[in-house]
Structure formats: C-alpha cells, structure tokens
Design a protein around this motif. Structure first.
Motif, PDB file in Angstrom:
ATOM      1  N   GLN A 503       0.833  -1.209   0.000  1.00 51.78           N
ATOM      2  CA  GLN A 503       0.000   0.000   0.000  1.00 51.78           C
ATOM      3  C   GLN A 503       0.863   1.253   0.000  1.00 51.78           C
ATOM      4  OE1 GLN A 503      -1.990  -2.141   3.260  1.00 51.78           O
ATOM      5  NE2 GLN A 503      -3.657  -0.705   2.872  1.00 51.78           N
ATOM      6  N   ALA A 504       0.212   2.401  -0.285  1.00 52.56           N
ATOM      7  CA  ALA A 504       0.977   3.643  -0.431  1.00 52.56           C
ATOM      8  C   ALA A 504       0.277   4.822   0.230  1.00 52.56           C
ATOM      9  CB  ALA A 504       1.166   3.943  -1.920  1.00 52.56           C
ATOM     10  N   TYR A 505       1.101   5.805   0.650  1.00 52.96           N
ATOM     11  CA  TYR A 505       0.585   7.100   1.119  1.00 52.96           C
ATOM     12  C   TYR A 505       0.976   8.167   0.099  1.00 52.96           C
ATOM     13  CZ  TYR A 505       0.617   5.110   5.919  1.00 52.96           C
ATOM     14  OH  TYR A 505       0.418   4.355   7.046  1.00 52.96           O
ATOM     15  N   VAL A 506       0.082   9.121  -0.115  1.00 52.30           N
ATOM     16  CA  VAL A 506       0.453  10.337  -0.863  1.00 52.30           C
ATOM     17  C   VAL A 506       0.108  11.492   0.077  1.00 52.30           C
ATOM     18  CG1 VAL A 506       0.026  11.772  -2.891  1.00 52.30           C
ATOM     19  CG2 VAL A 506      -0.061   9.258  -3.088  1.00 52.30           C
ATOM     20  N   VAL A 507       1.095  12.313   0.410  1.00 55.53           N
ATOM     21  CA  VAL A 507       0.873  13.381   1.395  1.00 55.53           C
ATOM     22  C   VAL A 507       0.886  14.739   0.698  1.00 55.53           C
ATOM     23  CG1 VAL A 507       1.759  14.454   3.503  1.00 55.53           C
ATOM     24  CG2 VAL A 507       2.007  11.993   3.164  1.00 55.53           C
ATOM     25  N   LEU A 580      -3.639   5.933   0.154  1.00 53.60           N
ATOM     26  CA  LEU A 580      -4.266   6.914   1.034  1.00 53.60           C
ATOM     27  C   LEU A 580      -3.667   8.288   0.727  1.00 53.60           C
ATOM     28  CD1 LEU A 580      -6.260   7.109   3.403  1.00 53.60           C
ATOM     29  CD2 LEU A 580      -4.320   6.909   4.955  1.00 53.60           C
ATOM     30  N   VAL A 581      -4.506   9.206   0.241  1.00 55.26           N
ATOM     31  CA  VAL A 581      -4.038  10.579  -0.031  1.00 55.26           C
ATOM     32  C   VAL A 581      -4.431  11.407   1.186  1.00 55.26           C
ATOM     33  CG1 VAL A 581      -4.113  12.539  -1.621  1.00 55.26           C
ATOM     34  CG2 VAL A 581      -4.471  10.209  -2.491  1.00 55.26           C
ATOM     35  N   ALA A 582      -3.431  11.935   1.902  1.00 50.94           N
ATOM     36  CA  ALA A 582      -3.715  12.509   3.218  1.00 50.94           C
ATOM     37  C   ALA A 582      -2.919  13.778   3.482  1.00 50.94           C
ATOM     38  CB  ALA A 582      -3.380  11.472   4.294  1.00 50.94           C
ATOM     39  N   THR A 583      -3.368  14.523   4.498  1.00 56.44           N
ATOM     40  CA  THR A 583      -2.557  15.636   5.013  1.00 56.44           C
ATOM     41  C   THR A 583      -1.645  15.034   6.081  1.00 56.44           C
ATOM     42  OG1 THR A 583      -4.256  16.059   6.650  1.00 56.44           O
ATOM     43  CG2 THR A 583      -4.325  17.380   4.625  1.00 56.44           C
ATOM     44  N   THR A 584      -1.025  15.903   6.883  1.00 56.46           N
ATOM     45  CA  THR A 584      -0.083  15.372   7.881  1.00 56.46           C
ATOM     46  C   THR A 584      -0.791  14.728   9.072  1.00 56.46           C
ATOM     47  OG1 THR A 584       0.009  17.560   8.836  1.00 56.46           O
ATOM     48  CG2 THR A 584       1.755  16.992   7.303  1.00 56.46           C
ATOM     49  N   VAL A 585      -2.110  14.481   8.972  1.00 54.37           N
ATOM     50  CA  VAL A 585      -2.767  13.753  10.083  1.00 54.37           C
ATOM     51  C   VAL A 585      -2.098  12.396  10.285  1.00 54.37           C
ATOM     52  CG1 VAL A 585      -5.079  14.779  10.063  1.00 54.37           C
ATOM     53  CG2 VAL A 585      -4.593  12.875   8.542  1.00 54.37           C
ATOM     54  N   ILE A 586      -1.412  11.905   9.264  1.00 54.14           N
ATOM     55  CA  ILE A 586      -0.791  10.581   9.411  1.00 54.14           C
ATOM     56  C   ILE A 586       0.634  10.701   9.944  1.00 54.14           C
ATOM     57  CG2 ILE A 586      -2.095   9.514   7.540  1.00 54.14           C
ATOM     58  CD1 ILE A 586       0.847   9.901   6.072  1.00 54.14           C
ATOM     59  N   GLU A 587       1.020  11.937  10.355  1.00 55.58           N
ATOM     60  CA  GLU A 587       2.439  12.179  10.664  1.00 55.58           C
ATOM     61  C   GLU A 587       2.971  11.295  11.782  1.00 55.58           C
ATOM     62  OE1 GLU A 587       5.076  15.926  12.320  1.00 55.58           O
ATOM     63  OE2 GLU A 587       3.058  16.264  11.608  1.00 55.58           O
ATOM     64  N   VAL A 588       2.191  11.136  12.852  1.00 52.70           N
ATOM     65  CA  VAL A 588       2.758  10.391  13.973  1.00 52.70           C
ATOM     66  C   VAL A 588       1.936   9.167  14.319  1.00 52.70           C
ATOM     67  CG1 VAL A 588       4.073  12.191  15.116  1.00 52.70           C
ATOM     68  CG2 VAL A 588       1.642  12.069  15.457  1.00 52.70           C
ATOM     69  N   GLY A 589       2.641   8.097  14.593  1.00 48.63           N
ATOM     70  CA  GLY A 589       2.001   6.945  15.216  1.00 48.63           C
ATOM     71  C   GLY A 589       1.172   6.043  14.331  1.00 48.63           C
ATOM     72  N   VAL A 590       0.807   6.473  13.127  1.00 51.60           N
ATOM     73  CA  VAL A 590      -0.029   5.603  12.289  1.00 51.60           C
ATOM     74  C   VAL A 590       0.824   4.417  11.834  1.00 51.60           C
ATOM     75  CG1 VAL A 590      -1.266   5.454  10.111  1.00 51.60           C
ATOM     76  CG2 VAL A 590      -1.572   7.443  11.575  1.00 51.60           C
ATOM     77  N   ASN A 591       0.310   3.214  12.099  1.00 54.12           N
ATOM     78  CA  ASN A 591       1.152   2.034  11.904  1.00 54.12           C
ATOM     79  C   ASN A 591       0.467   1.015  10.998  1.00 54.12           C
ATOM     80  OD1 ASN A 591       3.197   0.176  12.214  1.00 54.12           O
ATOM     81  ND2 ASN A 591       2.354  -0.655  14.105  1.00 54.12           N
ATOM     82  N   VAL A 592       0.828   1.030   9.712  1.00 57.72           N
ATOM     83  CA  VAL A 592       0.281   0.043   8.778  1.00 57.72           C
ATOM     84  C   VAL A 592       1.492  -0.634   8.109  1.00 57.72           C
ATOM     85  CG1 VAL A 592      -1.169  -0.326   6.746  1.00 57.72           C
ATOM     86  CG2 VAL A 592      -1.804   1.425   8.423  1.00 57.72           C
ATOM     87  N   PRO A 593       1.947  -1.775   8.672  1.00 58.47           N
ATOM     88  CA  PRO A 593       3.200  -2.383   8.204  1.00 58.47           C
ATOM     89  C   PRO A 593       3.219  -2.730   6.721  1.00 58.47           C
ATOM     90  CG  PRO A 593       2.498  -3.374  10.271  1.00 58.47           C
ATOM     91  CD  PRO A 593       1.372  -2.486   9.822  1.00 58.47           C
ATOM     92  N   ASN A 594       2.030  -2.857   6.105  1.00 58.10           N
ATOM     93  CA  ASN A 594       1.994  -3.234   4.694  1.00 58.10           C
ATOM     94  C   ASN A 594       2.263  -2.047   3.757  1.00 58.10           C
ATOM     95  OD1 ASN A 594       1.619  -5.145   2.600  1.00 58.10           O
ATOM     96  ND2 ASN A 594      -0.447  -4.350   2.262  1.00 58.10           N
ATOM     97  N   SER A 595       2.358  -0.820   4.322  1.00 53.35           N
ATOM     98  CA  SER A 595       2.623   0.363   3.479  1.00 53.35           C
ATOM     99  C   SER A 595       4.113   0.450   3.203  1.00 53.35           C
ATOM    100  CB  SER A 595       2.212   1.641   4.201  1.00 53.35           C
ATOM    101  OG  SER A 595       0.892   1.530   4.586  1.00 53.35           O
TER     102      SER A 595
END
Length: 734
Positions: A503-507, A580-595
């Motif tokens: 999986q991927a993040y786009v910030v 997941l296209v996100a703002t910096t709400v994902i900056e701390v602590g979000v833990n998805v090992p498959n990303s």
C-alpha cells in the motif's frame, strides 16, 4: 527578561516616555510594552559607517522588512502612460551586490533631489521580487553624513557602529533607535540576576554595562562582551527556573509502583514473539527504577521513528496496573488515539479482555475515550475508569474533562508532547489521588541542548536503535519541474508496489476544500511558489482519473467527520484501501506495516523533522520502504538543499540539528513553548550549547543550596518576571 520587572521605572509603560503613537506601534507590532521590554529589544546587527551591508543576503529575505546601508549608484526618472505617470528608479550598491529602489507618482520628487549618485544612506523597506529582480518599493531612508559639517561630530560619526533593530513597516530601525535612546538611562536601575561569584568566575560584565554596550557600542569588542553577558543571563535564569521546578517535583509524594512477580507484565512479556532491543531494555530499566520511588517520575522518552517507544510505554503502563494502579495515555488526535488503542489491544491479546469470555484472569480492561464516541460507549468507559475495571485508558483531550474520574491513576503517558499545552497535561495529572508518575514521549528527536532548554525539568531517555525486522527506507528527491518524467515514474512505482500486494501514502500540504486557503504568503523562492500548495482533494481526483486509475484510492484529512476518518483508517489498515491521499494527520504513530511507499507532494513546504516523521510511516514491515520527495524548486534553492539532507540520512538527531540551523529557532521550539521566544532573545540553542550546559550545572547547584533564592534577590526578581503567566505555560510543559 533578565531584570526585575517590578522596579517601577523599568516596569513603566512606554507611553509615558515615548508618547501614545510610538508606544502603540511598539506594543502592537513588536510586543514591546514596558521600558524593560524595549531595553531587551536588541539590535539584530550593526552597520559601520565605513563598511557596506551585504545586499547579496537579501534573496533569503523576500517579504521581510529589512534595513540596509548602501550607496546610490544611479537614479533615473522614467515616464509611462504617455508621460502622465512617473517612476523613479534608484540603484544602490554595497560593493557585494546591487538593489533597485522604486518610487512612484508624487513620491518621486523628494528622493530624486536627495538620493544623488554617491549618497550613502540607510534604506528600510520590504524586499519584493519584480521581473525576477529584488527591489524595495517606496523604502524609507535616512541619509548618513548629514551632520558632517562639524568636524568632531564627523569623526564620531565615521567610526560609529549603527545598530540595526528588528523593525516593522510602521517603525523603521532608526526610529526604534531613537526610542531606545530615550529609555537607555534607565538601564542603570536594572537589578542583576547573576550571583556575584558566577559573574567573577566567568569574567562577565555587569548587567547595566551590558545593556549600554549592546545598544550603543563604541567598538565591536563591546558588542561581544555584551552578547556573552546577556546570553548567560538568559541561559541562567531559564535554567534556574527549570532547576526550581525539578527541585519542587522531587519533594512531591508519589505511590511507588512495582510490577508484581507472575503478574500482568510477566504474562505480557511471555507472549512477546520477539525480544526487546538492548535500547528498549535499558530505557525500561530507567523507567522501572523511577516508578519504584516515592517521588513522581518525570521522564522524556525520545525515540527515533519506529524505535519501539510504544512498546516501552506499554510495559511501564502494565507494571503500574500490576501494582494496583491505572495508567492513561494522552494522544494528540483521535486517529492516533484509535491507532494506539488498536495496536495495544492487539499486542496484549487476551490480556486486554479481563471479564470477557476467553479473557485472561491476569488481564485488565483497555478502554478508549475520545470526543466523538457515542453516549453509551462513553458512559461505559467512564464507569470502567471510576470503578478501576479498566487498568489502561487511551484517549484524546476528552480524558481531561471534569466528568472523567479514575479509581487510582498511577501513570500518565503523554504522546507527542509538543502538541499539548501545559494546562491539559496538568489537568490530567490532577486526577490522581497523589501526583501520578509522568512519561512524555516524542518521536521528533531533539538536540541535547534543546531538550535541556525546552524540557529541562525532565530526565531524558533516548531510544536510537530500530527493532529487528525493520526495513531500511530509501529516500529520493523527484524534481517535478526540471524532470517531469521522474514524477510519471514515481506514480508507476506506486502502481508496482500496489500490484505486489503493498500500500501507499500520498501526502499533500493542504486539504483543498476552500476553507484552508494558505494564510501565509509563500516565500518567492521562485515561480513554483506563486501557486498555492497542492491539496489532498485535487491530487486524489487527478490520481483516480490519471496515473492510479482503477486502484482503491481514499482521502484522509483533519476536517473529516471522526467516524469517517476512523472508517478510512480501518479500511486502510485492513488493506482494502490501497492508496491513502492525506494531510499530515498521518504524521505520527499511524502504523500500517503493509505500506511500503510514500510520495510527499510539495515536499519543500514541510520542515526537515516533519519530513522525517512522515517518512517513518513506511518500511514498518519486512518489505523495504521508499519515500519520494516531490518538489518544483530549482536545484540551487535552499529548499532543495533541505530535501537533499533528508534523502541523505535516516538519523533523526542529525536532521533535527540541520532543521534548527536552517530554520528560525522559534519554529523548531514550537508553539507549545510560547514563552521561549519572549525569553530567548540572545541565546541560540544550537550555537550556545556550552553556555546552556554550564548554566544548567550552575543553576542546579545554586537552587540546591538555596531553593527559595533568599540570598539572591536579583535572581528571584528575574524569575518572577520570567514566570509571569504567559511564560509559566512554557516552563510548565515538563
């Protein structure tokens, strides 16, 4: 900050001395209210009549108000609109560079007469960019050498250092200088906060002399003497305040909390599928030793992104539950609180299900408390806390409300300390029958001296090794403007990762729903900055229609309904959402090992430490992580240099130093440290590392010998001034 604000003459409102108009501008624009405030408004630098200021440095100061000393090279009047409009263009030089001044309309005549080629003057105005050239439009100016008619005055004038003050549009540096002249005689009434012996040992000049020399130096050596002395004041008064706080904390009673053999902690450790790193074991021992004492622990746990801080904190919480107490974890956002609750209940398994079918008889209940919970769930959570059924609670600010009561609160864990004001933390601590132990965690590594200055009332533990099985993260800069095919390749990489089951993040820097238009004018580092920052909603739409068509793409940002946010996070964690296209709400602590991959759009608009934080969300499993920093900045820009630094190292401590060196300290010290800007005028936390460390030792010794500072009235007065309400919050953060 460094003298007795309660000496009436120094505490006097500036209106009395300077008149209401000037006093109003000083108060509103520069936050200067009293004589003392103005005495501590130090010159930013000094210009010499004989030397020219460097114009080459202005490129970094676009949109800022500057004062320069330079010489007129040429001046010409141009007409436009068929001769109806007039524009005066003046080129000034300082030997290092040239700068254009422009005056329009009726405003051209006076400067045209006064700014003749060869004239030296001080010019003040806002630096702007026009046709890719730096300019000052309608600057204020003060010709130098007007009083050169009298030979004595001329000689004094030629050798004088001109103080250049931090100024504003309404009040130029030389007007502030005149205001300082009016209050400078009062410097003689300043009370010296430094103990005489310390001054003598360090060969520091008296405070009055330092104030006179910083504002009106006769030579460069005066400035050095004054700066050294004033830095010591700031460092020492601040460290004395922190030392007194540590001393007071050490006298508070607390219930010792020791894990019981064969209890919850042992059962948890026995379940762990891995062994703790050496660092985790060392830090855990420090924490357990603190918990076993009769005074509250006050410890800061700094850990690299992904170093396993949550595991260390959880074991401390379980030790407290073992001893019959309760532990609360305070998280800055609902997303993070839910994430912690999920990962802690997963790690504990049946130990988190006390009283439930299949729950362990050695277990406890783990409850979540957030503002958006339904009434029934909330009522049950509150009941579990007050009866003691729940040993662990994870929550947001909702934990702090009056309604929340604990059976026996023994430990408070604060996650991402810099996001909490002191009142919030103290409100939670006041819920214990006796002061609970306190563990503060941060994943933003902090250089040692900043920790001493900002968290000086806490003992510090550092976790700097990553747990086994953590994958390395490769980081690359994607120059979207120079090489658009690199950006196309970035989206291909995202697609490849998703096709391989990841999986991927786009910030993005902003949401894009119209409510979050950028408040701050972008700095004109080049054309790329003219457009607003890229937005989540726009980018998500472009990706769905274009390079990531057919993939499950979702958005996440701070203004979504909490239930929707949690649902998106849950689906992302479950692997249903691929990107997941996100703002910096994902900056701390979000833990998805498959990303495994993160693309940060407009990466140049984030700070170095923030980029490091964001990057830590990938590579959390066994597959290697990839972080792509997309920027339209040109290669030679300072912004690209910052991105290159992030790409070059995974060492957060190294990056936090770079961050501090490159940004203004105030940004790094952050809003939680509200008082620090008002108290640190001269001290630079990185540069003055040695002074801070020495001041801490001296202050600790002085406070141990005389906690009430009865023998040091000057220091006591300075502390009272520092600890007025605004600044108290800063020190209370610990």
């Amino acid at each position: 900050m460094v003298c007795n604000e309660h000496v009436p003459a120094l505490d006097e409102d500036l209106k009395k001395t300077l008149g209401p108009a000037t006093a109003k501008v000083l108060a509103e624009q520069l936050g200067l209210h009293t004589v003392l405030d103005l005495l501590h408004h130090y010159p930013r630098r000094y210009a010499e009549r004989g030397e020219l200021t460097s114009l080459t440095e202005l490129a970094d100061q676009i949109d800022e108000h500057v004062t320069v000393v330079a010489q007129v090279a040429d001046a010409r009047i141009l007409t436009f609109n068929g001769g109806r409009g007039k524009r005066l263009e003046v080129t000034i030089t300082d030997g290092s560079g040239r700068l254009q001044l422009v005056f329009f309309g009726a405003g051209v005549h006076k400067p045209h007469k006064e700014l003749l080629p060869g004239t030296r003057a001080m010019f003040a105005g806002k630096v702007s960019l026009f046709n890719r050239k730096l300019q000052l439009a309608h600057p204020a100016y003060e010709p130098l050498g007007a009083e050169a008619g009298e030979s004595d005055a001329a000689a004094a004038f030629a050798n004088q250092l001109i103080p250049i003050y931090p100024a504003c549009k309404q009040l130029e540096s030389w007007k502030i200088s005149k205001a300082v002249d009016a209050v400078l005689p009062r410097a003689r009434e300043a009370v010296d906060p430094l103990p005489g012996a310390l001054r003598d040992d360090r060969a520091l000049i008296p405070l009055t002399e330092a104030l006179l020399k910083i504002h009106r130096p006769a030579a460069k050596a005066d400035v050095e003497d004054a700066r050294r002395r004033l830095k010591w004041d700031e460092a020492f008064v601040l460290q004395a305040a922190l030392a007194r706080r540590r001393h007071a904390d050490s006298l508070l009673p607390a219930v010792p909390r020791r894990p019981s053999p064969g209890g919850l902690l042992d059962a948890f450790d026995a379940k762990l599928p891995f062994t703790l790193t050496e660092g985790q074991q060392t830090v855990s021992k420090e924490i357990f030793d603190d918990l076993a004492t009769e005074h509250p622990m006050h410890r800061l746990l700094q850990g690299e992104v992904g170093s396993g801080k949550t595991m260390v904190a959880l074991r401390a919480m379980l030790a407290v539950v073992d001893s019959g107490g309760q532990a609360a974890m305070l998280a800055p956002t609902e997303v993070l609180a839910q994430q912690h609750h999920r990962s802690i209940t997963e790690m504990m398994g049946d130990l988190a299900e006390a009283g439930m079918l299949g729950g362990s008889d050695r277990g406890t209940k783990v409850v979540l408390l957030t503002g958006s919970m339904g009434t029934a769930a909330r009522r049950q959570a509150l009941l579990d806390l007050v009866t003691g059924e729940a040993g662990l609670v994870i929550g947001t600010h909702a934990l702090i409300e009056d309604k929340v009561q604990f059976h026996d609160l023994g430990l408070v864990v604060v996650d991402e300390q810099h996001r909490f004001g002191v009142e919030q933390r103290d409100a939670l601590r006041s819920k214990g029958k006796q002061p609970p132990h306190l563990l503060v965690m941060t994943a933003t590594p902090i250089p040692r001296t900043v920790a001493m200055t900002v968290f000086g009332d806490l003992e510090t533990s550092v976790l700097d090794q990553l747990p086994a099985g953590r994958s390395p993260i490769a980081t690359h800069v994607v120059p979207a403007k120079d090489k658009p095919h690199f950006l196309a390749r970035a989206w291909e990489r995202v697609r490849e990762e998703v096709e391989n089951g990841h999986q991927a993040y786009v910030v993005c820097p902003r949401i894009g729903d119209g409510d979050d238009e950028p408040k701050k004018k972008p700095s004109a580092e080049d054309e790329a900055e003219k457009r607003p920052p890229l937005a989540v909603l726009d980018i998500a739409e472009q990706l769905v229609r274009g390079p990531l068509a057919g993939l499950a793409v979702e958005v996440l940002h701070g203004r979504m309904d909490p239930a929707d946010k949690d649902e998106v996070m849950r689906r992302f964690a479950a692997g249903e959402v691929k990107v997941l296209v996100a703002t910096t709400v994902i900056e701390v602590g979000v833990n998805v090992p498959n990303s495994t991959v993160m693309v940060i759009m407009d990466a140049d608009r984030f700070g170095v430490s923030q980029l490091h934080q964001l990057r830590g969300r990938v590579g959390r499993g066994s597959a290697p992580g990839l972080c792509l920093l997309v920027s339209e900045m040109h290669e030679a820009s300072p912004a690209r240099a910052r991105l290159a630094a992030v790409a070059a190292t995974l060492d957060g401590f190294e990056l936090s130093r770079i961050d501090l060196e490159q940004r203004r300290e105030g940004d790094v010290l952050g809003q939680a440290q509200s008082g620090v800007r008002s108290s640190l005028r001269m001290l630079a936390v990185i540069e003055d590392e040695e002074i801070i460390a020495q001041a801490r030792e001296e202050a600790t010794r002085v406070v141990a010998a005389d906690p009430e500072l009865e023998r040091l009235p000057g220091l006591k007065a300075a502390l009272d001034a520092l600890l007025d309400t605004e600044r108290e919050q800063y020190l209370e953060k610990g």
